[in-house]
Motif scaffolding. Sequence first.
Motif, mmCIF file in Angstrom:
data_model
loop_
_atom_site.group_PDB
_atom_site.id
_atom_site.type_symbol
_atom_site.label_atom_id
_atom_site.label_comp_id
_atom_site.label_asym_id
_atom_site.label_seq_id
_atom_site.Cartn_x
_atom_site.Cartn_y
_atom_site.Cartn_z
ATOM 1 N N UNK A 12 -27.408 -25.622 -16.038
ATOM 2 C CA UNK A 12 -28.060 -25.173 -14.801
ATOM 3 C C UNK A 12 -27.016 -24.593 -13.851
ATOM 4 N N UNK A 13 -27.387 -23.471 -13.233
ATOM 5 C CA UNK A 13 -26.521 -22.905 -12.197
ATOM 6 C C UNK A 13 -26.546 -23.835 -10.986
ATOM 7 N N UNK A 14 -25.452 -23.851 -10.222
ATOM 8 C CA UNK A 14 -25.393 -24.735 -9.049
ATOM 9 C C UNK A 14 -26.547 -24.422 -8.093
ATOM 10 N N UNK A 15 -26.829 -23.144 -7.893
ATOM 11 C CA UNK A 15 -27.943 -22.730 -7.021
ATOM 12 C C UNK A 15 -28.824 -21.761 -7.798
ATOM 13 N N UNK A 16 -30.125 -22.003 -7.862
ATOM 14 C CA UNK A 16 -30.982 -21.049 -8.574
ATOM 15 C C UNK A 16 -30.988 -19.688 -7.876
ATOM 16 N N UNK A 17 -31.201 -18.646 -8.644
ATOM 17 C CA UNK A 17 -31.156 -17.290 -8.089
ATOM 18 C C UNK A 17 -32.087 -17.154 -6.890
ATOM 19 N N UNK A 18 -33.301 -17.678 -6.996
ATOM 20 C CA UNK A 18 -34.280 -17.468 -5.913
ATOM 21 C C UNK A 18 -33.838 -18.150 -4.613
ATOM 22 N N UNK A 19 -33.097 -19.270 -4.718
ATOM 23 C CA UNK A 19 -32.611 -19.942 -3.509
ATOM 24 C C UNK A 19 -31.462 -19.169 -2.878
ATOM 25 N N UNK A 20 -30.656 -18.528 -3.724
ATOM 26 C CA UNK A 20 -29.493 -17.785 -3.203
ATOM 27 C C UNK A 20 -29.887 -16.376 -2.752
ATOM 28 N N UNK A 21 -31.084 -15.948 -3.131
ATOM 29 C CA UNK A 21 -31.477 -14.543 -2.948
ATOM 30 C C UNK A 21 -31.385 -14.088 -1.491
ATOM 31 N N UNK A 22 -31.822 -14.962 -0.566
ATOM 32 C CA UNK A 22 -31.874 -14.525 0.834
ATOM 33 C C UNK A 22 -30.468 -14.243 1.395
ATOM 34 N N UNK A 23 -29.426 -14.764 0.751
ATOM 35 C CA UNK A 23 -28.069 -14.515 1.251
ATOM 36 C C UNK A 23 -27.485 -13.203 0.703
ATOM 37 N N UNK A 24 -28.219 -12.530 -0.190
ATOM 38 C CA UNK A 24 -27.732 -11.228 -0.691
ATOM 39 C C UNK A 24 -28.044 -10.179 0.370
ATOM 40 N N UNK A 25 -27.011 -9.447 0.774
ATOM 41 C CA UNK A 25 -27.224 -8.425 1.815
ATOM 42 C C UNK A 25 -27.740 -7.149 1.169
#
Length: 399
Positions: A146-159
């Motif tokens: 498992x990734x430390x943070x799932x993509x969907x949770x990290x998504x909002x931090x992508x500019x």
Amino acid sequence: MSDTKAIFTGDRCLSCTSCMANCPVMAAIKDYRGPKLVGPAHGRMHFSQEDVEESLNYCSNCKSCDRACPSGVAVSTLNMLQRAEYYKNHPHLRSEDMLAHGERMANLIRKIPFGATFSNLGMSIGKALGVFSALGIAGERNMPAYAATPFKDAFSSIKQTSSAKKVVLFTGCFINDNEPQVGNAFVKVMNANGYEVLIDRRFKCCGSPLVVTGFLDEAHQHADNNVARILDWKRQGIPVVTPCTSCSLMLKEEYHELFGDDKFHEAATNVYDAFEFLEMLQEHGEFNDNFKTLNQRLLYHVPCHLKSQAIGLPAQDILEEAGAKVNLADAGCCGISGNYGFRKDKYEISMKIGAKLFERVKQHDFDKVICDCGTCRMQIHHGTDIKPVHPIEILAQAY
Ligand code: SF4
Ligand code: SF4
């Protein structure tokens, strides 16, 4: 009701045996009676009377038989429908339940503080102690970390710069939970092409792991949910795009083969494989080819579920335009077929099927191995110690 529903295709069978000649499982194990008998022939009997063909259990749903059939019989889906019939009267094994419900497991783990870290540690210890083997899962394999943070949770931090041109990324479970770097690369590529990427948290797993393990009613619920979302995006003029070839095949083709409703056809017109979408931009003169030259030699294993979409090899076309040299591995099925090769009783078959590909990869006459399918990448890594990447990760380097 659509006539592409698999149960309406069985009567087209000419008994030519082309499907049998192209079935990798049949070539690997003599106990499998093969697609012609198990799919169209036995299928007709099965749907009219109480009957069980035990060797159906060997089918991996790789879909090589469908591609080989000159009559358009949806052989593999007939097999999956019969598998679901079988499980109406037979209990699932614990391993089947686990392998079918990866999304449920990931959601549970994400609720626990440091759940991914503990789970990854637990999987290593569990493997060493033989726990997976006792549960019916191949002890030789590593379960995907498992990734430390799932993509969907990290998504909002992508500019991203907002744009009138938008796509919705269907991540699938593997990119969300295990390889978010593929999602990041997709966003970078789409942004470079003037698109803003959205995600939709109401999507569920495409249902492929459920179908192959006979949880068809649950898969149908996922299909209804996902198709309602896809049609909603279609009404807004926003396409749904996925870099996972098993997800795109399920959303585009398998839903209507399995369940038949016209809404599945309509939704399919709003779903694209990632490179298929990029190639469409290219055809319309809207593709950004302002690349940094990719001076790389790539060995490309084309997943079975991409071949089944009959969209050519858009990743090869685009990466070559960006300066890469792409050679096709051309070594058949890798053998893992989603969760098939994770099953203890299918591990040896899976590795036997993959042997030709492993030999090709071990020639090591390239800089990187590329493959669009997450579990194929795991199988290649397991069989060769060489870790492949998704082609979108390579293209992202060109921007
Ligand atoms: S789906 Fe693959 S394993 Fe199953 S019958 Fe067809 S070719 Fe054989
Ligand atoms: S390839 Fe098609 S027509 Fe030929 S035996 Fe198989 S299912 Fe029948």
